[in-house]
Design an enzyme around this catalytic site. Sequence first.
Site, PDB file in Angstrom:
ATOM      1  N   ASP A 114       0.843  -1.198   0.000  1.00  0.00           N
ATOM      2  CA  ASP A 114       0.000   0.000   0.000  1.00  0.00           C
ATOM      3  C   ASP A 114       0.879   1.250   0.000  1.00  0.00           C
ATOM      4  O   ASP A 114       2.037   1.206   0.424  1.00  0.00           O
ATOM      5  CB  ASP A 114      -0.902   0.028   1.241  1.00  0.00           C
ATOM      6  CG  ASP A 114      -1.861  -1.145   1.270  1.00  0.00           C
ATOM      7  OD1 ASP A 114      -2.193  -1.672   0.193  1.00  0.00           O
ATOM      8  OD2 ASP A 114      -2.276  -1.531   2.381  1.00  0.00           O
TER       9      ASP A 114
HETATM   10  N1  URA Z   1      -1.052  -6.008   3.957  1.00  0.00           N
HETATM   11  C1  URA Z   1      -1.614  -4.774   3.926  1.00  0.00           C
HETATM   12  O1  URA Z   1      -2.661  -4.563   4.505  1.00  0.00           O
HETATM   13  N2  URA Z   1      -0.979  -3.812   3.237  1.00  0.00           N
HETATM   14  C2  URA Z   1       0.208  -3.976   2.622  1.00  0.00           C
HETATM   15  O2  URA Z   1       0.753  -3.033   2.047  1.00  0.00           O
HETATM   16  C3  URA Z   1       0.777  -5.256   2.671  1.00  0.00           C
HETATM   17  C4  URA Z   1       0.130  -6.247   3.337  1.00  0.00           C
END
Ligand code: URA
Length: 247
Positions: free
Chosen positions: A107
Amino acid sequence: MADWPAPGTRVQRALAQAGVASRRAAETLITDGRVTVNGDVAHLGQTVGPNDVLRLDGALVLAEPVRVILLSKSAGTVSTARDPQGRPTVLDGLPDDVRLYPVGRLDIDTTGALLVTNDGDLANGLMHPRKAVPKTYEVRVEGRVSAAGVRALRQGIELEDGPTLPARVEVMDRMHPGSTWLTIEITEGRNRQVKRMCRAIGHPVQRLHRARYAGVGLAGLRTGQWRFLTRDEIDRLRGFASGTVPR
Ligand code: URA
């Protein structure tokens, strides 16, 4: 790549290995009649070897050097090759002599270990759910996580897209009254999985950092820095991608 493509390689695979297109897109190029082998229009499934001459739209197709990069992703960068909104991407600042793709996504606000490669087969293998590649996250969540909460994360959480597989979960720090640091290792790679798991037990994520991907950690890299993986590290990743690494 010396002796490329290996004898008996299907044309679409050879094109993907050369970084021309994904295997699926290469199939379309072939069925559209845009690819030739030794001057003749190629057909799907045709096999080629190191002595064959491949051309796309008349241009010679040559193998690219395989690049596998470990990036210490910073917050605020998006895990795509191009962002329609023009935000900084994880590829900014990486070598641009070959077409690179991130192996999966973190993310925008997640930091940490992200592999980037031009080897489509390796990337697809690592991302395949059956290969169960371990990803280790350091997570700060809101509130004090109880033993029952940890147990639930370990056993599996019911999410809207189905239950999660068992995870390795350790509490790193319960010293701060308003939050808990956890280490969570998952072998799936669902969208926003860690955040959804933690929210489901009532502890929204405040900070998410991936410490390791397939056992490759960030030692020596500061946020935003990157390095090429060593031959041994790449071989190990290929083991994960082909499902031959014991765990
Ligand atoms: N899980 C998440 O919620 N976000 C990420 O960026 C990676 C794993």
